[in-house]
Design an enzyme around this catalytic site. Structure first.
Site, PDB file in Angstrom:
ATOM      1  N   TYR A  14       0.813  -1.231   0.000  1.00  0.00           N
ATOM      2  CA  TYR A  14       0.000   0.000   0.000  1.00  0.00           C
ATOM      3  C   TYR A  14       0.840   1.273   0.000  1.00  0.00           C
ATOM      4  CZ  TYR A  14      -3.625  -3.300   1.405  1.00  0.00           C
ATOM      5  OH  TYR A  14      -4.490  -4.350   1.448  1.00  0.00           O
ATOM      6  N   HIS A  19      -4.537   6.006  -1.091  1.00  0.00           N
ATOM      7  CA  HIS A  19      -5.036   5.927   0.289  1.00  0.00           C
ATOM      8  C   HIS A  19      -3.933   6.203   1.315  1.00  0.00           C
ATOM      9  CE1 HIS A  19      -9.036   5.312   1.579  1.00  0.00           C
ATOM     10  NE2 HIS A  19      -9.029   4.031   1.867  1.00  0.00           N
ATOM     11  N   TYR A  64      -5.083  -0.410   9.677  1.00  0.00           N
ATOM     12  CA  TYR A  64      -5.694  -0.295   8.348  1.00  0.00           C
ATOM     13  C   TYR A  64      -6.694   0.853   8.407  1.00  0.00           C
ATOM     14  CZ  TYR A  64      -3.274  -4.448   6.799  1.00  0.00           C
ATOM     15  OH  TYR A  64      -2.286  -5.337   6.468  1.00  0.00           O
ATOM     16  N   ASN A  66      -9.798   1.585   7.663  1.00  0.00           N
ATOM     17  CA  ASN A  66     -11.181   1.558   8.155  1.00  0.00           C
ATOM     18  C   ASN A  66     -11.304   1.547   9.672  1.00  0.00           C
ATOM     19  OD1 ASN A  66     -11.667   1.448   5.446  1.00  0.00           O
ATOM     20  ND2 ASN A  66     -12.607  -0.569   5.467  1.00  0.00           N
ATOM     21  N   ASN A 112     -14.023   5.949   4.864  1.00  0.00           N
ATOM     22  CA  ASN A 112     -14.157   5.029   5.996  1.00  0.00           C
ATOM     23  C   ASN A 112     -13.203   5.320   7.148  1.00  0.00           C
ATOM     24  OD1 ASN A 112     -16.325   3.615   4.908  1.00  0.00           O
ATOM     25  ND2 ASN A 112     -14.971   2.257   3.758  1.00  0.00           N
TER      26      ASN A 112
END
Length: 186
Positions: A14, A19, A64, A66, A112
Site C-alpha cells: 500500500y 489511500h 488499516y 477503516n 471510511n
C-alpha cells in the site's frame, strides 16, 4: 503537545497508493524534523520530537484505514492528549489531485477512515488536512482506485501537495488553525 496523524494502510503493498498520502505526509515531516516514527504504541507507529520548542508526536495508525479511529482514540487516551491539538491527514476524492484543503469539522463524506475517527472521537470537529486525489473515471471501482499507486503523470503534483501539507502543518505549530486555513486554503 501537538500531534499529527496521517491515515493509511500498513505494508509495502500500500506504500505508494492514493489511500496512503497521510502516511506520506507523516514520513516527510519525520524527515524534515528528524523524528523516528518507530515506537509501536496504541496500534500505531509513533515518533516524538521537539520542533521549534513545541513537543510534536507523529502517528501512523497500523489498524488499516477503516479502523483508524481505534488507534487515534488509543493515542489520545494513553498520552492524555487534546483532540484540539491534533491534525488528521488523509486522501480526499472531492479535492483535485495536487491540492490540499484544511478544515476543522465536517462529515466523513464516504471516507471510511474518517467515519471511524468520528465514531471513536464522538465528534466531527477535528482539524484535518484533506489531500486531493481526485475521483476515478466513471465505472471504475472506488476501492481499486484508492488502493492503486499514483500514475507517473501525477508524481510531480503529489510531491508538491505533500510539501504544501507539511508547510501548512509546520505553520500550524506556531499559529492558530484558523490562521493556517486562511493562509493555505487558496
Amino acid at each position: 503537545m501537538k500531534w499529527i496523524a496521517g491515515l493509511g494502510n500498513p505494508g509495502a503493498a500500500y506504500q505508494n497508493t492514493r489511500h496512503n498520502v497521510g502516511f506520506m505526509v507523516v514520513d516527510e515531516l519525520a524527515r524534515r524534523w528528524d523524528i523516528s516514527v518507530t515506537q509501536n504504541k496504541c496500534k500505531a507507529l509513533i515518533g516524538e520530537g521537539n520542533v521549534k520548542g513545541t513537543k510534536v508526536v507523529l502517528i501512523k495508525p497500523m489498524t488499516y484505514m477503516n479502523l483508524s479511529g481505534e488507534s487515534v482514540r488509543g493515542f489520545l487516551d494513553y498520552f492524555k492528549a487534546d483532540r484540539e491539538d491534533g491534525i488528521i491527514v488523509y486522501d480526499d476524492m472531492d479535492t483535485e489531485i495536487g491540492k490540499i484543503r484544511l478544515r476543522y469539522q465536517g462529515s466523513a463524506g464516504g471516507h471510511n477512515g474518517i467515519k471511524s475517527l468520528i465514531q471513536h472521537l464522538g465528534t466531527q470537529q477535528f482539524n484535518r488536512v484533506r489531500m486531493g486525489v481526485s475521483r476515478p473515471q466513471p465505472g471504475r471501482s472506488i476501492v481499486d482506485y484508492v488502493l492503486d499507486n499514483f500514475p507517473k503523470s501525477e508524481h510531480e503534483l503529489l510531491k508538491t501537495m505533500v510539501e504544501q501539507a507539511c508547510d501548512a502543518i509546520e505553520y500550524s505549530l506556531s499559529n492558530s488553525f484558523d490562521n493556517t486555513m486562511a493562509k493555505f486554503n487558496r
